[in-house]
Design a protein around this motif. Sequence first.
Motif, mmCIF file in Angstrom:
data_model
loop_
_atom_site.group_PDB
_atom_site.id
_atom_site.type_symbol
_atom_site.label_atom_id
_atom_site.label_comp_id
_atom_site.label_asym_id
_atom_site.label_seq_id
_atom_site.Cartn_x
_atom_site.Cartn_y
_atom_site.Cartn_z
ATOM 1 N N VAL A 141 9.643 22.687 62.793
ATOM 2 C CA VAL A 141 8.710 22.744 61.664
ATOM 3 C C VAL A 141 7.997 21.408 61.492
ATOM 4 C CG1 VAL A 141 9.976 24.554 60.459
ATOM 5 C CG2 VAL A 141 10.585 22.173 60.062
ATOM 6 N N ASN A 142 6.797 21.456 60.919
ATOM 7 C CA ASN A 142 5.968 20.277 60.745
ATOM 8 C C ASN A 142 6.422 19.447 59.541
ATOM 9 O OD1 ASN A 142 4.324 21.071 62.905
ATOM 10 N ND2 ASN A 142 3.053 22.333 61.565
ATOM 11 N N ILE A 143 6.196 18.138 59.631
ATOM 12 C CA ILE A 143 6.611 17.207 58.585
ATOM 13 C C ILE A 143 5.383 16.560 57.956
ATOM 14 C CG2 ILE A 143 7.937 15.134 58.039
ATOM 15 C CD1 ILE A 143 9.657 15.697 60.471
ATOM 16 N N TYR A 144 5.403 16.479 56.618
ATOM 17 C CA TYR A 144 4.329 15.821 55.867
ATOM 18 C C TYR A 144 4.961 14.860 54.854
ATOM 19 C CZ TYR A 144 1.560 19.705 57.683
ATOM 20 O OH TYR A 144 0.949 20.620 58.507
ATOM 21 N N ASN A 145 4.290 13.730 54.628
ATOM 22 C CA ASN A 145 4.705 12.780 53.606
ATOM 23 C C ASN A 145 3.754 12.858 52.421
ATOM 24 O OD1 ASN A 145 6.901 11.831 55.036
ATOM 25 N ND2 ASN A 145 5.826 10.048 55.867
ATOM 26 N N ILE A 146 4.316 12.821 51.224
ATOM 27 C CA ILE A 146 3.526 12.793 49.996
ATOM 28 C C ILE A 146 3.958 11.565 49.203
ATOM 29 C CG2 ILE A 146 2.960 14.000 47.852
ATOM 30 C CD1 ILE A 146 3.527 16.616 49.296
ATOM 31 N N PHE A 147 2.985 10.754 48.750
ATOM 32 C CA PHE A 147 3.323 9.521 48.034
ATOM 33 C C PHE A 147 2.153 9.092 47.149
ATOM 34 C CE2 PHE A 147 1.707 8.668 52.274
ATOM 35 C CZ PHE A 147 0.651 7.786 52.041
ATOM 36 N N PRO A 148 2.429 8.348 46.058
ATOM 37 C CA PRO A 148 1.343 7.815 45.229
ATOM 38 C C PRO A 148 0.639 6.678 45.955
ATOM 39 C CG PRO A 148 3.485 7.093 44.400
ATOM 40 C CD PRO A 148 3.764 8.049 45.518
ATOM 41 N N LEU A 156 7.963 11.293 49.522
ATOM 42 C CA LEU A 156 8.613 12.600 49.494
ATOM 43 C C LEU A 156 8.207 13.317 50.781
ATOM 44 C CD1 LEU A 156 10.334 14.322 47.447
ATOM 45 C CD2 LEU A 156 8.205 15.505 46.920
ATOM 46 N N THR A 157 9.188 13.682 51.596
ATOM 47 C CA THR A 157 8.922 14.330 52.883
ATOM 48 C C THR A 157 9.156 15.829 52.755
ATOM 49 O OG1 THR A 157 9.564 12.351 54.115
ATOM 50 C CG2 THR A 157 9.551 14.431 55.327
ATOM 51 N N ILE A 158 8.165 16.614 53.184
ATOM 52 C CA ILE A 158 8.239 18.071 53.106
ATOM 53 C C ILE A 158 8.105 18.658 54.507
ATOM 54 C CG2 ILE A 158 7.115 20.155 52.229
ATOM 55 C CD1 ILE A 158 6.274 18.648 49.802
ATOM 56 N N LYS A 200 12.424 22.305 53.847
ATOM 57 C CA LYS A 200 13.241 21.131 53.548
ATOM 58 C C LYS A 200 12.408 20.106 52.780
ATOM 59 C CE LYS A 200 16.719 18.142 55.733
ATOM 60 N NZ LYS A 200 17.448 17.853 56.988
ATOM 61 N N ILE A 201 13.060 19.445 51.813
ATOM 62 C CA ILE A 201 12.441 18.356 51.065
ATOM 63 C C ILE A 201 13.391 17.169 51.078
ATOM 64 C CG2 ILE A 201 11.506 17.588 48.851
ATOM 65 C CD1 ILE A 201 10.838 20.471 48.211
ATOM 66 N N ILE A 202 12.865 16.004 51.429
ATOM 67 C CA ILE A 202 13.670 14.788 51.536
ATOM 68 C C ILE A 202 13.018 13.690 50.703
ATOM 69 C CG2 ILE A 202 14.621 13.046 53.115
ATOM 70 C CD1 ILE A 202 14.279 15.120 55.371
ATOM 71 N N THR A 207 18.431 14.361 51.237
ATOM 72 C CA THR A 207 17.950 15.740 51.220
ATOM 73 C C THR A 207 18.061 16.308 49.807
ATOM 74 O OG1 THR A 207 18.587 16.124 53.521
ATOM 75 C CG2 THR A 207 18.308 18.067 52.124
ATOM 76 N N LEU A 208 16.929 16.755 49.270
ATOM 77 C CA LEU A 208 16.918 17.375 47.951
ATOM 78 C C LEU A 208 17.118 18.881 48.031
ATOM 79 C CD1 LEU A 208 13.877 15.521 46.305
ATOM 80 C CD2 LEU A 208 16.292 14.863 46.303
ATOM 81 N N LEU A 209 16.661 19.479 49.135
ATOM 82 C CA LEU A 209 16.681 20.929 49.268
ATOM 83 C C LEU A 209 16.514 21.279 50.738
ATOM 84 C CD1 LEU A 209 14.688 23.367 47.029
ATOM 85 C CD2 LEU A 209 14.176 23.328 49.461
ATOM 86 N N GLU A 210 17.325 22.254 51.229
ATOM 87 C CA GLU A 210 17.221 22.652 52.628
ATOM 88 C C GLU A 210 17.509 24.145 52.767
ATOM 89 O OE1 GLU A 210 18.864 21.488 57.117
ATOM 90 O OE2 GLU A 210 19.534 20.364 55.344
ATOM 91 N N ALA A 211 16.660 24.843 53.519
ATOM 92 C CA ALA A 211 16.812 26.279 53.712
ATOM 93 C C ALA A 211 17.992 26.597 54.620
ATOM 94 C CB ALA A 211 15.537 26.865 54.298
#
Length: 231
Positions: A141-148, A156-158, A200-202, A207-211
Amino acid sequence: MEKLFILFLLITSLSFSQEKTIEIDYFVDYVIPSKRQTTTDTISIGFNKDGEYLWTNYNKLALDLAKSLIKNSSEDYSKAKSNIIYDTEEGSLLLTFEFNKNFIFFNLNLDSFLPFSESDESFNLITEDIGETMKVLDREVNIYNIFPDDKPEEILTIATDIDYKVNNSAIFKKFFEIAFRKSGMEDNNFPQFPDGLILKIIETENTLLEAIKISDKKKTIKINYSLKITE
């Protein structure tokens, strides 16, 4: 104060009367590790591929609600059940709660519940495709970073699976609109979230959440609850 809160919930529960038909395309079971990574909780979330609705039957919420509304220490609250639907376009929660012979229906507007917290800060959230992948459930699966933009180290990695089409920007748009407005930051740019089923969210290597399970067996939910008084 508690009695006023319960009265408010009862009033808002009567504001929803029309029938809704909701399509849920995917169901995902997630594990949520504790902050110390010593215990885990499990939650099931249903996704509408257009990002219009989220569904869950998270029983911990039903348990907390039962204890707050039904004051009977002898009851076995573990038998409480709930169904919760987040209407992403309206920014509202539809919640049904069942416990023994008790049945409660709520239609709650998030705008009324998110606290007002004015801030002088201003920032934009950045979504970055880092061109990497990870394995979740033996799927690449693809990984993306989200940040201010003012704190690029707070990442936050999704991880999303684009084989399962989900409009994540539609899911989060209304929530961010309300949150920004409550903080006095209405001019902030809403980030474009990556499409695909979130697996998945990291946050900072935690790890905050994983399927752990995915089902693509579509289900239809019909909601038709009303209270009409005629003369």
